[in-house]
Design a protein around this motif. Structure first.
Motif, mmCIF file in Angstrom:
data_model
loop_
_atom_site.group_PDB
_atom_site.id
_atom_site.type_symbol
_atom_site.label_atom_id
_atom_site.label_comp_id
_atom_site.label_asym_id
_atom_site.label_seq_id
_atom_site.Cartn_x
_atom_site.Cartn_y
_atom_site.Cartn_z
ATOM 1 N N SER B 66 0.865 -1.186 0.000
ATOM 2 C CA SER B 66 0.000 0.000 0.000
ATOM 3 C C SER B 66 0.896 1.228 0.000
ATOM 4 C CB SER B 66 -0.901 0.008 1.238
ATOM 5 O OG SER B 66 -1.725 -1.140 1.268
ATOM 6 N N VAL B 67 0.756 2.040 -1.025
ATOM 7 C CA VAL B 67 1.666 3.178 -1.206
ATOM 8 C C VAL B 67 0.861 4.470 -1.285
ATOM 9 C CG1 VAL B 67 3.484 4.177 -2.647
ATOM 10 C CG2 VAL B 67 3.213 1.703 -2.543
ATOM 11 N N TYR B 68 1.326 5.479 -0.596
ATOM 12 C CA TYR B 68 0.716 6.804 -0.683
ATOM 13 C C TYR B 68 1.834 7.807 -0.890
ATOM 14 C CZ TYR B 68 -2.258 10.775 0.537
ATOM 15 O OH TYR B 68 -2.972 11.941 0.513
ATOM 16 N N MET B 69 1.788 8.514 -2.009
ATOM 17 C CA MET B 69 2.846 9.489 -2.308
ATOM 18 C C MET B 69 2.193 10.824 -2.606
ATOM 19 S SD MET B 69 6.114 8.977 -4.820
ATOM 20 C CE MET B 69 5.360 9.283 -6.398
ATOM 21 N N GLU B 70 2.646 11.870 -1.935
ATOM 22 C CA GLU B 70 2.042 13.183 -2.146
ATOM 23 C C GLU B 70 3.110 14.259 -2.228
ATOM 24 O OE1 GLU B 70 -0.518 13.801 1.215
ATOM 25 O OE2 GLU B 70 1.138 14.253 2.555
ATOM 26 N N CYS B 71 2.794 15.267 -3.042
ATOM 27 C CA CYS B 71 3.661 16.446 -3.162
ATOM 28 C C CYS B 71 3.295 17.396 -2.030
ATOM 29 C CB CYS B 71 3.442 17.095 -4.529
ATOM 30 S SG CYS B 71 4.267 18.676 -4.713
ATOM 31 N N THR B 72 4.245 17.654 -1.131
ATOM 32 C CA THR B 72 3.928 18.500 0.034
ATOM 33 C C THR B 72 4.333 19.952 -0.184
ATOM 34 O OG1 THR B 72 6.004 17.816 1.074
ATOM 35 C CG2 THR B 72 4.030 16.597 1.666
ATOM 36 N N THR B 73 5.300 20.190 -1.065
ATOM 37 C CA THR B 73 5.643 21.557 -1.478
ATOM 38 C C THR B 73 5.775 21.541 -2.985
ATOM 39 O OG1 THR B 73 6.899 21.855 0.571
ATOM 40 C CG2 THR B 73 7.235 23.492 -1.159
ATOM 41 N N ALA B 74 4.952 22.327 -3.656
ATOM 42 C CA ALA B 74 4.905 22.260 -5.119
ATOM 43 C C ALA B 74 6.236 22.652 -5.747
ATOM 44 C CB ALA B 74 3.793 23.164 -5.635
ATOM 45 N N GLY B 75 6.542 21.999 -6.853
ATOM 46 C CA GLY B 75 7.758 22.305 -7.598
ATOM 47 C C GLY B 75 7.544 21.959 -9.051
ATOM 48 N N THR B 76 8.613 21.558 -9.705
ATOM 49 C CA THR B 76 8.502 21.164 -11.112
ATOM 50 C C THR B 76 8.837 19.684 -11.217
ATOM 51 O OG1 THR B 76 10.809 21.681 -11.523
ATOM 52 C CG2 THR B 76 9.204 23.433 -11.912
ATOM 53 N N GLY B 77 8.556 19.122 -12.365
ATOM 54 C CA GLY B 77 8.950 17.747 -12.628
ATOM 55 C C GLY B 77 8.098 16.724 -11.909
ATOM 56 N N THR B 78 8.575 15.502 -11.876
ATOM 57 C CA THR B 78 7.756 14.383 -11.406
ATOM 58 C C THR B 78 8.549 13.457 -10.486
ATOM 59 O OG1 THR B 78 8.418 13.014 -13.278
ATOM 60 C CG2 THR B 78 6.434 14.335 -13.559
ATOM 61 N N ASN B 79 7.830 12.570 -9.837
ATOM 62 C CA ASN B 79 8.422 11.529 -9.010
ATOM 63 C C ASN B 79 7.694 10.218 -9.325
ATOM 64 O OD1 ASN B 79 10.088 10.398 -7.119
ATOM 65 N ND2 ASN B 79 9.242 11.497 -5.367
ATOM 66 N N ALA B 131 13.003 16.624 -10.534
ATOM 67 C CA ALA B 131 13.150 18.084 -10.508
ATOM 68 C C ALA B 131 13.002 18.643 -9.096
ATOM 69 C CB ALA B 131 12.150 18.710 -11.465
ATOM 70 N N THR B 132 12.338 19.778 -8.938
ATOM 71 C CA THR B 132 12.211 20.409 -7.623
ATOM 72 C C THR B 132 10.865 20.079 -6.983
ATOM 73 O OG1 THR B 132 11.220 22.406 -8.523
ATOM 74 C CG2 THR B 132 13.628 22.336 -8.426
ATOM 75 N N GLY B 133 10.750 20.402 -5.706
ATOM 76 C CA GLY B 133 9.518 20.094 -4.970
ATOM 77 C C GLY B 133 9.841 19.143 -3.826
ATOM 78 N N THR B 134 8.898 18.974 -2.928
ATOM 79 C CA THR B 134 9.108 18.116 -1.755
ATOM 80 C C THR B 134 8.003 17.066 -1.688
ATOM 81 O OG1 THR B 134 10.035 20.018 -0.604
ATOM 82 C CG2 THR B 134 9.455 18.121 0.739
ATOM 83 N N TRP B 135 8.397 15.843 -1.335
ATOM 84 C CA TRP B 135 7.474 14.710 -1.348
ATOM 85 C C TRP B 135 7.383 14.037 0.009
ATOM 86 C CZ3 TRP B 135 4.850 13.542 -5.820
ATOM 87 C CH2 TRP B 135 5.307 14.160 -6.988
ATOM 88 N N ALA B 136 6.249 13.427 0.241
ATOM 89 C CA ALA B 136 6.091 12.523 1.391
ATOM 90 C C ALA B 136 5.598 11.183 0.857
ATOM 91 C CB ALA B 136 5.089 13.094 2.387
ATOM 92 N N ILE B 137 6.094 10.119 1.431
ATOM 93 C CA ILE B 137 5.743 8.776 0.959
ATOM 94 C C ILE B 137 5.458 7.878 2.162
ATOM 95 C CG2 ILE B 137 6.546 6.755 -0.346
ATOM 96 C CD1 ILE B 137 8.629 8.783 -1.589
ATOM 97 N N ALA B 138 4.350 7.182 2.100
ATOM 98 C CA ALA B 138 4.037 6.161 3.110
ATOM 99 C C ALA B 138 3.905 4.826 2.383
ATOM 100 C CB ALA B 138 2.743 6.514 3.831
ATOM 101 N N VAL B 139 4.615 3.826 2.869
ATOM 102 C CA VAL B 139 4.595 2.496 2.256
ATOM 103 C C VAL B 139 4.344 1.460 3.347
ATOM 104 C CG1 VAL B 139 5.882 0.794 0.915
ATOM 105 C CG2 VAL B 139 6.298 3.218 0.524
ATOM 106 N N THR B 140 3.394 0.581 3.121
ATOM 107 C CA THR B 140 3.162 -0.527 4.046
ATOM 108 C C THR B 140 3.194 -1.829 3.266
ATOM 109 O OG1 THR B 140 1.834 0.808 5.556
ATOM 110 C CG2 THR B 140 1.571 -1.567 5.700
ATOM 111 N N LEU B 141 3.955 -2.787 3.773
ATOM 112 C CA LEU B 141 4.090 -4.096 3.134
ATOM 113 C C LEU B 141 3.428 -5.143 4.027
ATOM 114 C CD1 LEU B 141 5.480 -5.816 0.835
ATOM 115 C CD2 LEU B 141 7.370 -6.116 2.439
ATOM 116 N N GLU B 142 2.503 -5.895 3.446
ATOM 117 C CA GLU B 142 1.834 -6.983 4.182
ATOM 118 C C GLU B 142 2.096 -8.308 3.490
ATOM 119 O OE1 GLU B 142 -2.493 -5.622 5.246
ATOM 120 O OE2 GLU B 142 -1.700 -4.534 3.541
#
Lengths: 146, 145
Positions: B66-79, B131-142
């Motif tokens: 289960s993966v949740y990835m969000e941009c917490t500070t906007a920037g350019t480019g992708t993840n 590119a630029t920007g800040t991300w948060a990621i939550a990953v759970t493995l079952e």
């Protein structure tokens, strides 16, 4: 004192920290099912139904999974969509569409599983936005992952 | 005699046809075996270990991510997020589990996926950040079985 020190060292060994990163294993109580909802014969929008009145007071960052099954029982016109409202531990209050508009044709359905972050001591609710005629059934389960 | 009864019980719980095994009563599963919580990520993450080694048996294991990835500070480019593991049939595999996600304000992706895994093998994840920007990621493995 030695036991306390040993427990501290074990905790540190299980969790790596770099750039706000924490990886841990052995989350024995999880996943845990916290709430489930079964709605049938829905013919109107559902506003802010509470799945969880308040998340636990700790930890500060929590991870949840929502499993949703939405099906058109009696065909009509228009569509229905489902949104989850929660408080993200970083971004604050968020409402996101978790099932995008599904047309109410015979036996049309959407079976989604999604995850989200949540802050401590905050509510998790869902709502539907229903635009026309037809009858819907909806099943929602909420699990906590950590 | 007891051994024979146990054998018959085991056979009754498992059906076999064309490589098929169906089992019930897996009460210990699902079980969360690892989770990762990343905040303030501003660079690619390379090969973070979720599970250093899967159990030595059975030869085929099944996991849910289960993966949740969000941009917490906007920037350019992708993840994007990829998962590397050893499939019990196909061998080493790396697959993209969250496709390229633009870092616009509050943009997020929240996927749940499953994988087959061989015994005694590692499960890792990585991100490819363009590119630029800040991300948060939550990953759970079952583990599912």
């Amino acid at each position: 004192m030695r036991r306390l020190l040993a427990a501290l060292l074990l905790t540190l060994a299980l969790a790596g920290h770099a750039n706000g990163q924490a990886i841990s294993q052995s989350q024995a109580p999880f996943p845990s099912l916290l709430a489930s909802v079964s709605v049938t014969n829905s013919t109107a929008s559902i506003t802010n139904q509470t799945l969880l009145a308040s998340t636990p007071a700790s930890p500060a960052s929590q991870h949840y999974r929502v499993s949703i099954y939405m099906v058109c029982m009696t065909a009509g016109s228009g569509n229905n969509q489902l949104s989850i409202t929660r408080t993200d531990d970083i971004l604050g209050a968020l409402t996101s569409t978790y099932i995008f508009p599904v047309n109410c044709t015979a036996f049309s359905f959407s079976p989604n599983v999604r995850t989200f972050r949540s802050a401590a001591s905050s509510a998790i609710t869902f709502s539907t936005t229903y635009t026309a005629t037809g009858t819907w059934a909806l099943t929602v389960t909420l699990e906590r992952l950590y | 005699m007891r051994l024979l009864a146990a054998l018959l019980l085991a056979l009754s719980l498992t059906g076999h046809a064309h490589g098929q095994a169906i089992g019930q009563s897996q009460s210990v599963f699902p079980a969360v075996v690892a989770n990762a919580n990343v905040t303030g990520s501003v660079a690619s993450i390379t090969n973070q270990t979720l599970l250093a080694s899967t159990p030595p048996s059975p030869p085929s294991q099944y996991y849910r991510l289960s993966v949740y990835m969000e941009c917490t500070t906007a920037g350019t480019g992708t993840n994007l997020l990829t998962l590397t593991r050893v499939d019990d049939i196909l061998g080493s595999l790396t697959a993209t589990y969250i496709p390229s996600l633009a870092c616009t304000a509050n943009n997020l992706d929240r996927n749940v996926r499953t994988i087959r895994v061989a015994p005694s093998s590692a499960i890792t994840f990585s991100t490819t950040y363009a590119a630029t920007g800040t991300w948060a990621i939550a990953v759970t493995l079952e583990r599912l079985y």
